[in-house]
Design a protein around this motif. Structure first.
Motif, PDB file in Angstrom:
ATOM      1  N   PRO A 114       0.825  -1.213   0.000  1.00 33.02           N
ATOM      2  CA  PRO A 114       0.000   0.000   0.000  1.00 33.02           C
ATOM      3  C   PRO A 114       0.860   1.265   0.000  1.00 33.02           C
ATOM      4  N   ILE A 115       0.401   2.266  -0.753  1.00 34.34           N
ATOM      5  CA  ILE A 115       1.032   3.591  -0.718  1.00 34.34           C
ATOM      6  C   ILE A 115       0.115   4.551   0.025  1.00 34.34           C
ATOM      7  N   ASP A 116      -1.144   4.618  -0.419  1.00 31.62           N
ATOM      8  CA  ASP A 116      -2.167   5.388   0.284  1.00 31.62           C
ATOM      9  C   ASP A 116      -3.515   4.722  -0.012  1.00 31.62           C
ATOM     10  N   SER A 117      -4.602   5.391   0.282  1.00 31.08           N
ATOM     11  CA  SER A 117      -5.932   4.771   0.136  1.00 31.08           C
ATOM     12  C   SER A 117      -6.306   4.449  -1.307  1.00 31.08           C
ATOM     13  N   PHE A 118      -5.662   5.124  -2.268  1.00 29.84           N
ATOM     14  CA  PHE A 118      -6.037   4.933  -3.664  1.00 29.84           C
ATOM     15  C   PHE A 118      -4.906   4.344  -4.520  1.00 29.84           C
ATOM     16  N   SER A 119      -3.782   4.016  -3.946  1.00 28.33           N
ATOM     17  CA  SER A 119      -2.671   3.516  -4.761  1.00 28.33           C
ATOM     18  C   SER A 119      -1.837   2.486  -4.012  1.00 28.33           C
ATOM     19  N   PRO A 174     -11.357   3.615  -3.105  1.00 29.09           N
ATOM     20  CA  PRO A 174     -10.392   3.335  -2.036  1.00 29.09           C
ATOM     21  C   PRO A 174     -10.143   1.835  -1.869  1.00 29.09           C
ATOM     22  N   ILE A 175      -8.870   1.486  -1.640  1.00 27.65           N
ATOM     23  CA  ILE A 175      -8.485   0.086  -1.433  1.00 27.65           C
ATOM     24  C   ILE A 175      -7.717   0.008  -0.124  1.00 27.65           C
ATOM     25  N   ASP A 176      -8.219  -0.768   0.817  1.00 30.79           N
ATOM     26  CA  ASP A 176      -7.477  -0.884   2.076  1.00 30.79           C
ATOM     27  C   ASP A 176      -6.524  -2.073   2.022  1.00 30.79           C
ATOM     28  N   SER A 177      -5.684  -2.191   3.011  1.00 29.72           N
ATOM     29  CA  SER A 177      -4.647  -3.220   3.020  1.00 29.72           C
ATOM     30  C   SER A 177      -5.233  -4.624   3.088  1.00 29.72           C
ATOM     31  N   GLU A 178      -6.424  -4.778   3.684  1.00 31.69           N
ATOM     32  CA  GLU A 178      -7.040  -6.098   3.758  1.00 31.69           C
ATOM     33  C   GLU A 178      -7.448  -6.594   2.373  1.00 31.69           C
ATOM     34  N   VAL A 179      -7.963  -5.675   1.541  1.00 28.96           N
ATOM     35  CA  VAL A 179      -8.314  -6.039   0.165  1.00 28.96           C
ATOM     36  C   VAL A 179      -7.073  -6.492  -0.590  1.00 28.96           C
TER      37      VAL A 179
END
Length: 356
Positions: free
Chosen positions: A142-147, A169-174
């Protein structure tokens, strides 16, 4: 025949003078050098003997001498002093290696071009061809919520990475869930086994992540096509034309016929890289090159690695009169720094714990 210390001192002085000035060196010029402590007549006699032994040659009857292939080899093996890079030189190389968010090949290509400018010589960098390669793992970082960054590591140590951006938005769990599926489905099998039916299965399994899945699968597809073929990157080809040795039309034609032919470059670099040597840096002088058209040039070669695996080779091409000590020191520091960067970027502990 073992050369006397006096002959070695004179040969060392001649090689250094010729490297710097590109003009045949006479006995008077050597006698005037600080610390040589010998008369012109003595030096002249020693130069004649060095010539008869094959370490020097006289290009014109009335001119001074220049080193031969044999003279350069003795210089490189036994006489050359270790060049110590200044803090500024090390910093310049460090500055070239700051861009971590790029694909390995782009990093090698970009830095190869810049290192050629740093030394005013020509560079060639080759990534290896992998046979029967497989994907070792996928890392989603993960970099941030969208990248995020997707890192693909192959069995041969080749690393591909790409930054992805999403409108959702993509979180770390996804990312973790996607990573588990892809590591389960695509790793540890030959690349040719990653077929369309298998990809379709993964698409079905990850339907809920369709908004980001297609670009990921396209990247994997592109990666599979690329990692089974070697790539060659050339930097600063025109730099070598600034040297007086390459004012000859024939020499330039021979050199550029190789530099313009990627297959020939790959073959040459592969041959040179496979030469048995315990040294991290190899120096190939003139006629030692198996490629006849490159025998007016010398090449200093360094490998770059991920872990213990050599994943590519970088060569610096110049005239046989190049400053071997300085070029070797720059290339050694560069490859060591690159190795450290690659291992920190792609094999750091924090990255091993993400995405399965």
């Amino acid at each position: 025949m073992e050369l006397s210390e006096r002959k070695k001192r004179i040969l060392y002085a001649i090689v250094n003078d010729y490297i710097q000035n590109a003009e045949p060196v006479g006995s008077k010029a050597i006698a005037e050098q600080t610390g040589i402590g010998l008369s012109s007549a003595t030096i002249r006699n020693e130069m004649s003997e060095l010539e008869s032994l094959g370490y020097l040659e006289q290009p014109h009857t009335s001119a001074g001498r220049i080193p031969t292939q044999k003279g350069y080899r003795l210089f490189v093996n036994d006489l050359m002093e270790h060049y110590k890079l200044s803090a500024m030189e090390m910093q310049r190389i460090n500055d070239l290696l700051q861009n971590r968010a790029t694909q390995l090949e782009k990093l090698i290509a970009d830095v190869g071009r810049q290192i050629s400018g740093l030394m005013n010589l020509t560079t060639v960098a080759v990534t290896p061809k992998l046979n029967n390669a497989s994907i070792k793992r996928f890392d989603f970082i993960p970099i941030d919520s969208f990248s995020f960054v997707l890192v693909v590591v192959t069995s041969g140590g080749i690393v591909k990475n790409k930054v992805f951006r999403s409108t959702i938005p993509i979180d770390s769990e996804v990312l973790f869930d996607i990573g588990i599926v892809m590591n389960n489905r695509f790793t540890g099998i030959p690349i040719e086994s990653i077929t369309l039916p298998l990809i379709s299965q993964v698409q079905d399994e990850l339907q809920s992540f369709h908004f980001v899945l297609m670009p990921i699968l396209q990247f994997i597809s592109d990666t599979m096509r690329e990692i089974d073929s070697a790539e060659v990157y050339l930097g600063g080809a025109a730099n070598i034309l600034e040297y007086p040795e390459f004012q000859s039309t024939d020499k330039v034609k021979n050199l550029f016929s190789v530099l313009d032919n990627k297959d020939e470059l790959k073959e040459m670099m592969a041959q040179l890289a496979e030469t048995d040597s315990e040294e991290d840096i190899k120096i190939v002088i003139g006629k030692e090159n198996p490629l006849v058209k490159m025998q007016d040039s010398s090449i200093v070669i360094g490998n770059y690695k991920i872990g213990e695996k050599t994943v590519g080779v970088i060569g610096v091409i110049g005239p046989t009169r190049m400053n071997y000590g300085k070029v070797a020191a720059h290339l050694e520091y560069f490859t060591q720094s690159l190795n450290k960067l690659l291992n920190e970027t792609f094999f750091g502990k924090d990255k091993l714990d993400n995405g399965g």
